[in-house]
Design a protein around this motif. Structure first.
Motif, PDB file in Angstrom:
ATOM      1  N   ILE A 151       7.259  -1.606   5.960  1.00  0.00           N
ATOM      2  CA  ILE A 151       7.333  -1.412   4.743  1.00  0.00           C
ATOM      3  C   ILE A 151       6.819  -2.489   3.993  1.00  0.00           C
ATOM      4  O   ILE A 151       7.303  -3.746   4.199  1.00  0.00           O
ATOM      5  N   ALA A 152       6.164  -2.311   2.870  1.00  0.00           N
ATOM      6  CA  ALA A 152       5.565  -3.236   1.893  1.00  0.00           C
ATOM      7  C   ALA A 152       5.655  -2.811   0.578  1.00  0.00           C
ATOM      8  O   ALA A 152       5.576  -1.743   0.210  1.00  0.00           O
ATOM      9  N   LEU A 153       5.580  -3.807  -0.643  1.00  0.00           N
ATOM     10  CA  LEU A 153       5.708  -3.193  -1.888  1.00  0.00           C
ATOM     11  C   LEU A 153       4.088  -2.754  -2.147  1.00  0.00           C
ATOM     12  O   LEU A 153       3.075  -3.217  -1.582  1.00  0.00           O
ATOM     13  N   ILE A 235       5.650   3.131   2.988  1.00  0.00           N
ATOM     14  CA  ILE A 235       5.334   2.784   4.495  1.00  0.00           C
ATOM     15  C   ILE A 235       3.886   2.596   4.607  1.00  0.00           C
ATOM     16  O   ILE A 235       3.038   3.342   4.440  1.00  0.00           O
ATOM     17  N   VAL A 236       3.590   1.444   5.342  1.00  0.00           N
ATOM     18  CA  VAL A 236       2.295   0.840   5.591  1.00  0.00           C
ATOM     19  C   VAL A 236       1.964   1.651   6.829  1.00  0.00           C
ATOM     20  O   VAL A 236       0.783   2.152   6.786  1.00  0.00           O
ATOM     21  N   GLY A 237       3.107   1.765   7.759  1.00  0.00           N
ATOM     22  CA  GLY A 237       2.635   2.766   9.011  1.00  0.00           C
ATOM     23  C   GLY A 237       3.592   2.393   9.963  1.00  0.00           C
ATOM     24  O   GLY A 237       4.407   1.674   9.865  1.00  0.00           O
ATOM     25  N   ALA A 290       3.596   9.067   9.834  1.00  0.00           N
ATOM     26  CA  ALA A 290       3.133   7.972   9.003  1.00  0.00           C
ATOM     27  C   ALA A 290       1.703   7.156   9.790  1.00  0.00           C
ATOM     28  O   ALA A 290       1.590   7.672  10.764  1.00  0.00           O
ATOM     29  N   PRO A 291       0.907   6.887   8.870  1.00  0.00           N
ATOM     30  CA  PRO A 291      -0.267   6.180   9.712  1.00  0.00           C
ATOM     31  C   PRO A 291       0.091   5.330  11.084  1.00  0.00           C
ATOM     32  O   PRO A 291       1.110   4.549  10.927  1.00  0.00           O
ATOM     33  N   VAL A 292      -0.440   5.466  12.026  1.00  0.00           N
ATOM     34  CA  VAL A 292      -0.296   4.705  13.235  1.00  0.00           C
ATOM     35  C   VAL A 292      -1.114   3.438  13.145  1.00  0.00           C
ATOM     36  O   VAL A 292      -2.184   3.417  13.101  1.00  0.00           O
TER      37      VAL A 292
END
Length: 294
Positions: A151-153, A235-237, A290-292
């Motif tokens: 997780i990132a902003l 969620i970045v991945g 979510a992206p892998v």
């Protein structure tokens, strides 16, 4: 919180045998007895509602405090709402213990699988099954297959990451003792030391305050955090599983517990009849793909 010491109840025939059993129980036991205890547990009767539990007629279930969504709802494990609360009561019912016979206990995450005798019958707290943890405790079979996520902003450099390589130069954070932290150290292998927090709440605060670039949590928790708690994060991945078998959460029991085979049997039955899938659909339906990150 002061907890009552463990009480073992055994039915024996005759006062002489009872006294002998008490004397043996109090005497120091040789190392070999540990394996004998474990072996004996597999033959234990799983008569419904009549297991040798911490408190006769009751089933003591532990989890951490606070108890986070989507695993528990409103920080109340006893309400039966949330994925793990629902699973706990389903297992209890399989074992012959209705809702009124379940007693909840607060136990910190790390303490649940640390060496030493437990004050609970089983613990449910997103504890991933691992060979290292099995040295100190028993696990049931897995009740949930899980992946870890980043997780990132939304407006940060970290949010643009599309691969594990993109994460290496970032300051990452996770809760102590978790598989999330293991993924940072063993999979990402960042150039900067990971920030370690006692609770996920502290990791989330660090993310919001810019003290870390991103945090790692399990995927369902990631969806909840980004939807309800840190809404300017995304969620970045997610990471791929690192072995042929998926990472799984398991119920934690005393090492060599007589209940292990019974609890495992209950979990297996709930998986086989579709109950676990129904509970997952109800409480974790947002945990979609979510992206892998590769």
């Amino acid at each position: 919180m002061h907890l009552a010491p463990r009480v073992q109840r055994r039915v024996v025939a005759g006062a002489t045998v009872a006294l002998l059993a008490t004397a043996v129980g109090c005497a120091p036991q040789p190392e070999a007895d540990a394996s004998a205890k474990s072996s004996a547990s597999t033959g234990t009767s799983c008569a419904k509602g009549k297991l040798t539990t911490k408190t006769s007629g009751k089933l003591t279930i532990a989890t951490d405090e606070p108890a986070y969504e989507p695993w528990f709802k409103d920080d109340k494990p006893s309400n039966g709402e949330g994925f793990e609360s629902a699973v706990a009561y389903a297992v209890a019912e399989r074992l012959g213990y209705g809702k009124s016979a379940v007693v909840w206990q607060s136990v910190p995450f790390n303490k649940a699988f640390a060496p030493g005798e437990k004050t609970f019958d089983f613990d449910i707290n997103q504890v991933s099954i691992s060979a290292e943890r099995k040295k100190a405790v028993d696990f049931s079979s897995g009740y949930y297959d899980v992946r870890q996520a980043v997780i990132a902003l939304k407006d940060s450099k970290a949010a643009k990451a599309t691969s594990i390589a993109d994460l290496k130069g970032l300051k990452l954070g996770a809760q102590v003792g978790t598989t999330s932290l293991d993924y940072i150290d063993d999979v990402v292998k960042p150039t900067r030391q990971a920030a370690v927090y006692a609770k996920n709440d502290q990791a989330k605060s660090a993310l919001k305050n810019g003290q870390v670039d991103a945090i790692v949590v399990d995927l369902p928790t990631a969806f909840y955090i980004t939807a309800a708690e840190v809404t300017d994060a995304e969620i970045v991945g997610q990471f791929e599983n690192q072995s042929g078998t998926p990472e799984q959460f398991g119920l934690v029991l005393d090492k060599g517990s007589a209940l292990t085979s019974c609890v495992t049997g209950a979990v297996d039955a709930l998986r086989k009849d579709g109950t676990l899938a129904k509970i997952e659909q109800q409480w974790l339906s947002d945990a979609v793909d979510a992206p892998v990150l590769k």
